[in-house]
Write a protein that holds these residues in place. Structure first.
Motif, PDB file in Angstrom:
ATOM      1  N   LYS A 104       0.918  -1.167  -0.173  1.00 40.22           N
ATOM      2  CA  LYS A 104      -0.031  -0.204   0.075  1.00 40.22           C
ATOM      3  C   LYS A 104       0.834   1.449   0.040  1.00 40.22           C
ATOM      4  O   LYS A 104       1.778   1.212   0.658  1.00 40.22           O
ATOM      5  N   GLU A 106       2.355   4.937   0.664  1.00 41.63           N
ATOM      6  CA  GLU A 106       2.117   5.759   1.659  1.00 41.63           C
ATOM      7  C   GLU A 106       1.296   6.945   1.403  1.00 41.63           C
ATOM      8  O   GLU A 106       1.015   7.343   0.345  1.00 41.63           O
ATOM      9  N   GLU A 107       0.529   7.414   2.389  1.00 40.14           N
ATOM     10  CA  GLU A 107      -0.508   8.485   2.285  1.00 40.14           C
ATOM     11  C   GLU A 107       0.212   9.706   1.575  1.00 40.14           C
ATOM     12  O   GLU A 107       1.094  10.129   2.173  1.00 40.14           O
ATOM     13  N   ARG A 108      -0.575  10.355   0.687  1.00 44.24           N
ATOM     14  CA  ARG A 108      -0.217  11.604   0.117  1.00 44.24           C
ATOM     15  C   ARG A 108      -0.356  12.661   1.319  1.00 44.24           C
ATOM     16  O   ARG A 108      -1.480  12.515   2.021  1.00 44.24           O
TER      17      ARG A 108
END
Length: 137
Positions: A104, A106-108
């Protein structure tokens, strides 16, 4: 001298293509293609990415990872999904080999960047400074 990957380039992504880096990509489409398995034709999904030439031959492990990441069990629905590709060592036919796994991403950053909170030193309690305590043993 050239590397094996340079001398014998593959149509499909392989771990050396990642140059030891995690690479986040956006899925363009998935296409089922024929592969020769010792004289027997088998079908495998190949995941193609936006702005990339090579596709990733998708094994069961990576297929399951993409399903978990996207929440979509049908590969036709993966278009536009972001995944991260990472090279790692895996056991294959009893031997360790370098392979690509899916993670998954990494979140932006979804808002204003947060600055680290400055930490001011806290003085120790006064009784902690007394170093002449008797040790009971």
């Amino acid at each position: 001298m050239a590397t094996m990957n340079e001398l014998y380039p593959s149509k499909y992504l392989s771990a050396p293509d990642l140059n030891g880096k995690k690479v986040t990509v956006t899925i363009d489409h998935v296409q089922v293609e024929d592969f020769d398995d010792h004289g027997r034709v088998i079908k495998k999904p190949v995941v193609y990415f936006k702005n990339a030439v090579k596709g990733l031959v998708c094994n069961k492990t990576n297929f399951a990872a993409i399903v978990l990441i996207t929440g979509k069990p049908n590969s036709d629905d993966w278009t536009g999904a972001r995944i991260t590709l990472v090279a790692t060592m895996v056991s294959f036919n009893g031997k360790m080999t370098e392979s690509i796994r899916v993670e998954k991403p990494e979140e932006r950053g979804g808002g204003a960047p947060t600055a680290p909170v400055p930490v001011s030193p806290v003085p120790p309690p006064a009784d902690a400074l007394d170093l002449d305590d008797e040790i009971p043993f």
